[in-house]
Design an enzyme around this catalytic site. Structure first.
Site, mmCIF file in Angstrom:
data_model
loop_
_atom_site.group_PDB
_atom_site.id
_atom_site.type_symbol
_atom_site.label_atom_id
_atom_site.label_comp_id
_atom_site.label_asym_id
_atom_site.label_seq_id
_atom_site.Cartn_x
_atom_site.Cartn_y
_atom_site.Cartn_z
ATOM 1 N N LYS A 62 10.061 -4.203 15.338
ATOM 2 C CA LYS A 62 10.335 -2.896 14.732
ATOM 3 C C LYS A 62 11.335 -2.110 15.587
ATOM 4 C CE LYS A 62 8.435 -2.674 10.792
ATOM 5 N NZ LYS A 62 9.254 -2.335 9.611
ATOM 6 N N PHE A 90 0.822 -1.208 0.000
ATOM 7 C CA PHE A 90 0.000 0.000 0.000
ATOM 8 C C PHE A 90 0.865 1.271 0.000
ATOM 9 C CE2 PHE A 90 -1.798 2.786 3.499
ATOM 10 C CZ PHE A 90 -2.439 3.655 2.639
ATOM 11 N N TYR A 118 5.259 -7.332 17.257
ATOM 12 C CA TYR A 118 5.435 -6.368 16.162
ATOM 13 C C TYR A 118 6.230 -5.160 16.648
ATOM 14 C CZ TYR A 118 4.137 -3.163 12.384
ATOM 15 O OH TYR A 118 4.165 -2.268 11.350
ATOM 16 N N ALA A 132 11.112 1.967 7.399
ATOM 17 C CA ALA A 132 9.710 2.194 7.780
ATOM 18 C C ALA A 132 9.476 1.577 9.148
ATOM 19 C CB ALA A 132 8.787 1.559 6.750
#
Ligand code: UDP
Length: 325
Positions: free
Chosen positions: A156, A11, A152, A118
């Protein structure tokens, strides 16, 4: 400039590819289509300066070749979405840790290529009394390892540690971009993201599923704004070695209000249905009540101001999802 975008059929990655091509830059996409789609980049295939490889970022041979030929690497390939992470804990950890390690190692070896990592607002973890707005240097507060949602945030965070370690020890130019609830056309609701889920439910006249009491808030950022901020950061020497929140504090809304807005913008007859968290997520799941980005650091360094308001953003998504049927 030659840009390599990992996760470029996803996306955000596909919008980034489009924006860089518009600036007459070259774009190479690597994506294994685990959550990305050819549909997202099909329209770019005829563009001058665009190429793509459907492959995993774990393919060291390919990644080495592409890294050597690039000036900048936008590393967006990752397991994303609360639902996806909970459903695929092992794959999520592997992709987010091993894949990123490979990207940094190759960027370093290829002559210290710039890497934009990101990252996510999940980094900050769970609620704490009186805290709604998060700044880059804030503490992180996470739950037990038995709740896979937190994996998660941890993967990250490890990616961010890796980035900063490569910066400190090897002088690799890295920039960390922490995205806060980005939305727009091409985002799918399949992995849990609330905006495309609500709009699709509204278009189909199915119940709009609000989890919990719906009084939780989020700040939603249009993908065009996100991409603009990422590109500005990538070209700013003062951003190197730093982490930045990217979000739109003005687009703050409760999930209840979001459900109503999705319904009216889609001209829908859906009813709004409240669903307890236990019915949709794993046992012990904790939702964040409130999460707002402080974007003063981003503003100060790049002059960035988000431009797209909630209604405009949601209307574009309604148009996109209607056109897909
Ligand atoms: N949410 C919801 N219904 C859905 C999907 C999500 O009410 O069908 C809620 C979710 O519990 C959270 C908010 O919407 O409070 C944002 O969820 P999302 O997964 O999009 O982002 P994140 O939780 O990472 O901010």
């Amino acid at each position: 400039m030659k840009n390599l975008i990992t996760g470029g059929a996803g996306f955000i990655g596909s919008h980034l590819a489009e924006a860089l091509l518009k600036q007459k830059e070259e774009v190479v996409v690597v994506d294994d289509l685990s959550t990305g789609r050819m549909d997202n980049i099909n329209h770019l295939r005829k563009e001058k300066g665009f190429s793509y490889h459907i492959d995993t970022i774990m393919n060291e041979h390919l990644m080495k070749r592409l890294t050597q030929k690039s000036d900048v690497i936008f590393h967006l390939a990752a397991a994303v979405g609360v639902k996806y992470i909970i459903d695929n804990p092992l794959k999520s950890i592997e992709t987010n840790v091993k894949g990123t390690e490979m990207v940094f190692k190759l960027a370093d070896r290829a002559g210290k290529k710039k890497v934009i990592l990101a990252s996510t607002s999940e980094i900050y973890g769970k609620d704490r009394p009186g805290k709604r707005v998060f700044k880059e240097e804030d503490d992180r507060l996470l739950g037990s390892t038995s709740i896979s949602r937190w994996s998660y945030s941890c993967t990250k965070a490890l990616d961010e540690f890796l980035a900063l370690a490569y910066r400190r020890e090897r002088g690799l130019p890295v920039i960390i971009a922490r995205f806060f609830n980005t939305c727009g056309p091409r985002q799918t609701g399949r992995y849990g993201m609330v905006v495309p889920r609500f709009i699709k439910q509204a278009i189909d006249n199915r119940p709009i599923t609000v989890y919990g009491d719906g009084k939780q808030t989020r700040c939603f950022t249009d993908v065009q704004d996100t991409v603009k901020a990422v590109i500005l950061l990538s070209k700013n020497p003062n951003a190197i070695g730093e982490a930045f929140n990217i979000g739109n504090p003005d687009n703050k809304i409760t999930i209840n209000a979001l459900a109503k807005r999705a319904k009216s913008l889609a001209g829908s007859k859906s009813r709004i249905k409240h669903v307890p968290y236990e019915k949709v997520y794993e046992k012990g799941f904790e939702d964040m009540r409130h999460r707002e980005p402080d974007i003063s650091k981003l503003k100060q360094i790049t002059g960035f101001v988000p431009e797209t308001d909630m209604n405009h953003m949601l209307s574009r998504i309604v148009g996109y999802l209607k056109s897909r049927g």
